[in-house]
Design an enzyme around this catalytic site. Structure first.
Site, PDB file in Angstrom:
ATOM      1  N   ASP A  96       3.180 -14.919  11.729  1.00  0.00           N
ATOM      2  CA  ASP A  96       1.858 -15.289  11.217  1.00  0.00           C
ATOM      3  C   ASP A  96       0.898 -14.110  11.392  1.00  0.00           C
ATOM      4  O   ASP A  96       0.365 -13.887  12.476  1.00  0.00           O
ATOM      5  CB  ASP A  96       1.387 -16.517  12.009  1.00  0.00           C
ATOM      6  CG  ASP A  96       0.042 -17.037  11.534  1.00  0.00           C
ATOM      7  OD1 ASP A  96      -0.665 -16.318  10.809  1.00  0.00           O
ATOM      8  OD2 ASP A  96      -0.295 -18.174  11.908  1.00  0.00           O
TER       9      ASP A  96
ATOM     10  N   LYS B 156      -8.135  -0.903  10.974  1.00  0.00           N
ATOM     11  CA  LYS B 156      -7.451  -1.274   9.713  1.00  0.00           C
ATOM     12  C   LYS B 156      -6.183  -0.440   9.562  1.00  0.00           C
ATOM     13  O   LYS B 156      -5.132  -0.925   9.139  1.00  0.00           O
ATOM     14  CB  LYS B 156      -8.397  -1.069   8.517  1.00  0.00           C
ATOM     15  CG  LYS B 156      -7.899  -1.642   7.209  1.00  0.00           C
ATOM     16  CD  LYS B 156      -6.963  -0.723   6.441  1.00  0.00           C
ATOM     17  CE  LYS B 156      -6.526  -1.339   5.124  1.00  0.00           C
ATOM     18  NZ  LYS B 156      -5.533  -0.528   4.418  1.00  0.00           N
TER      19      LYS B 156
ATOM     20  N   GLU C 284       0.822  -1.224   0.000  1.00  0.00           N
ATOM     21  CA  GLU C 284       0.000   0.000   0.000  1.00  0.00           C
ATOM     22  C   GLU C 284       0.852   1.267   0.000  1.00  0.00           C
ATOM     23  O   GLU C 284       1.655   1.487   0.914  1.00  0.00           O
ATOM     24  CB  GLU C 284      -0.926  -0.014   1.229  1.00  0.00           C
ATOM     25  CG  GLU C 284      -1.896   1.152   1.219  1.00  0.00           C
ATOM     26  CD  GLU C 284      -3.014   1.019   2.248  1.00  0.00           C
ATOM     27  OE1 GLU C 284      -3.436  -0.111   2.551  1.00  0.00           O
ATOM     28  OE2 GLU C 284      -3.449   2.072   2.732  1.00  0.00           O
TER      29      GLU C 284
HETATM   30  C1  MEV Z   1      -6.060   3.246   4.844  1.00  0.00           C
HETATM   31  O1  MEV Z   1      -5.300   2.123   4.474  1.00  0.00           O
HETATM   32  C2  MEV Z   1      -6.149   3.368   6.344  1.00  0.00           C
HETATM   33  C3  MEV Z   1      -7.047   4.482   6.852  1.00  0.00           C
HETATM   34  O2  MEV Z   1      -8.351   4.370   6.304  1.00  0.00           O
HETATM   35  C4  MEV Z   1      -7.087   4.356   8.363  1.00  0.00           C
HETATM   36  C5  MEV Z   1      -8.081   5.271   9.047  1.00  0.00           C
HETATM   37  O3  MEV Z   1      -9.071   5.696   8.420  1.00  0.00           O
HETATM   38  O4  MEV Z   1      -7.867   5.513  10.241  1.00  0.00           O
HETATM   39  C6  MEV Z   1      -6.529   5.832   6.442  1.00  0.00           C
END
Ligand code: MEV
Length: 430
Positions: free
Chosen positions: A276, A260, A75
């Site tokens: 893992d 995430k 990413e």
């Molecule tokens: C993108 O990979 C991660 C974000 O969406 C995390 C967040 O919104 O806190 C930018």
């Protein structure tokens, strides 16, 4: 000094050696990468190697130690965001990470128990015998100083399910290993004994990825005057990040994305060190829902004119076992981190760093979200990466980026045209 960021990837390999992040032979092993022969030993039916970009994040300062952090991620912006956040946090003293304990939990589930109360009594009375049997199944971990640290038993009545269960839990010190094999061997080893003691049937014996005996807390505190970002004053930014943190406690849609962002950092280092990442993901998400509702794993609040961030999470990782010894990238990662795999406390040190990286990534995301938004930074970084990828030198990058941002489509072909044109114009000027 030539900057890592603006160098071409081939040059960065040289810089890794020049700056002593890793030795030349390690860098050479990275050039060769994972061989198909090795891949064939690792999994079934292998016929290729799936690659992922591998880069370095800088500025990490955790428990008074400086780290260059290898990250495996596909990413864009993740590594730059981590480095940027870590820089701000380092200016305020860095992260303090703390390990609550480091034990892995496993369970044997028994069914068809004739007398649950009696069975519980027997298991509790025979605890020493069961622990001894577990150790006999995996004696080497006892020799290495580890072993079963506690045994408990729980009856799960058939309220939501048709079946009732009697579950025996072991909590095991697995030393520097993540411990899946150790636990699974022990659990399968004590299953026949449990069947004999209880008159029930062992349905399964397996490690749990809900690693609540491997909790790590990381924390940072940044004074308002070090928080000023773009045109936003530190105090205002702190208030907004604190509000964003609260949103992740009360809205599950936001909590999921918030977490995430944390996993963007956590996974990249878990993966880079041959650990893992599915196990870590499963454990962290379960922990995020520990009070019955899924919430943000980190919290940010204001205290004494500072923005304070904290995250507690289960991090069941190892520094030996699995693919760690086999994978040249995993080996290189430990060298770059300056953490000696297999040494006492290495897994704790790595866990503390992984947590800090997750919190840094979260800080970077929240800072961007509540200020200029996430897209602007992404586009700027993408433009920079494109300029560098087509060969723009350090003194050309800015001009190419400026033009790229104005272009209709931001891709490699456009970047190449802009760079060619820029060089032509320069030549004509001379
Ligand atoms: C993108 O990979 C991660 C974000 O969406 C995390 C967040 O919104 O806190 C930018």
């Amino acid at each position: 000094m030539r900057r890592f960021y603006t160098s071409r990837p081939e040059k960065r390999l040289e810089l890794v050696v020049e700056r002593s992040y890793a030795q030349e032979e390690t860098v050479n092993s990275l050039k060769e990468g994972l061989s198909l022969d090795l891949a064939d030993q690792m999994i079934e039916n292998a016929f290729g190697i799936y690659g992922l970009p591998y880069g370095l994040a800088f500025n990490f300062f955790v428990n008074e130690k400086e780290y260059v952090v290898p990250m495996a991620t596909e990413e864009p912006s993740v590594i730059a965001a981590a480095s940027g956040a870590a820089k701000t946090i380092k200016s305020a003293g860095g992260f303090k990470s703390h390990i609550h304990s480091r034990q892995m939990i496993g369970q044997v589930a028994l069914i068809d128990i004739p007398h649950a109360d009696q069975a519980i009594q027997i298991i509790e009375n025979q605890e020493d015998v069961l622990i001894q049997a577990a150790h006999t199944s995996y004696p080497s971990i006892v020799k290495r100083g580890g072993g079963v640290r506690s045994l408990s038993v729980e009856y799960l009545p058939a309220t939501e399910t048709e079946q009732d269960f009697l579950v025996v839990y072991l909590s095991v010190d697995t030393q520097e290993a993540m411990g899946a094999n150790i636990l699974n061997t022990m659990l399968e080893g004590i299953s026949p004994l449990l069947e004999e003691m209880t008159g029930g049937t062992a349905l399964m014996g397996i490690l749990s990825n809900y690693a609540t005996n491997s909790l790590v807390t990381t924390r940072c505190s940044v004074p308002f005057d070090l928080l000023k970002y773009k045109k936003i004053e530190g105090e205002e930014l702190a208030q907004k990040i604190s509000a964003a943190s609260q949103l992740a406690q009360s809205d599950v849609y936001r909590a999921t994305t918030h977490n995430k962002g944390i996993m963007n950092g956590v996974d990249a280092l878990v993966l880079a060190t041959g650990n893992d990442w599915r196990a870590v993901e499963a454990g962290m998400h379960a922990y995020a829902a520990r009070d019955g509702r899924y919430r943000g794993l980190s919290r940010w609040w204001i205290e004494d004119d500072c923005l304070v961030g904290e995250m507690t999470a289960p991090l069941a990782i190892g520094t030996v076992g699995g693919s760690i010894k086999l994978h040249p990238y995993a080996q290189a990662s430990f060298e770059i981190l300056n953490i000696e795999s297999g040494q006492a406390e290495a897994a704790n040190e790595l866990a503390g760093l992984i947590a800090a990286l997750g919190l840094a990534q979260n800080f970077a995301a929240l800072r961007a979200l509540v200020s200029e938004g996430i897209q602007k930074g992404h586009m700027a970084l993408q433009a920079k990466s494109l300029a560098i990828s087509v060969g723009a030198e350090a003194d050309e990058v800015q001009a190419v980026v400026r033009q790229l941002k104005l272009a209709k489509s931001m891709n490699q072909a456009t970047a190449q045209t802009i760079l060619d044109q820029h060089r032509k114009n320069k030549k004509e000027e001379i």
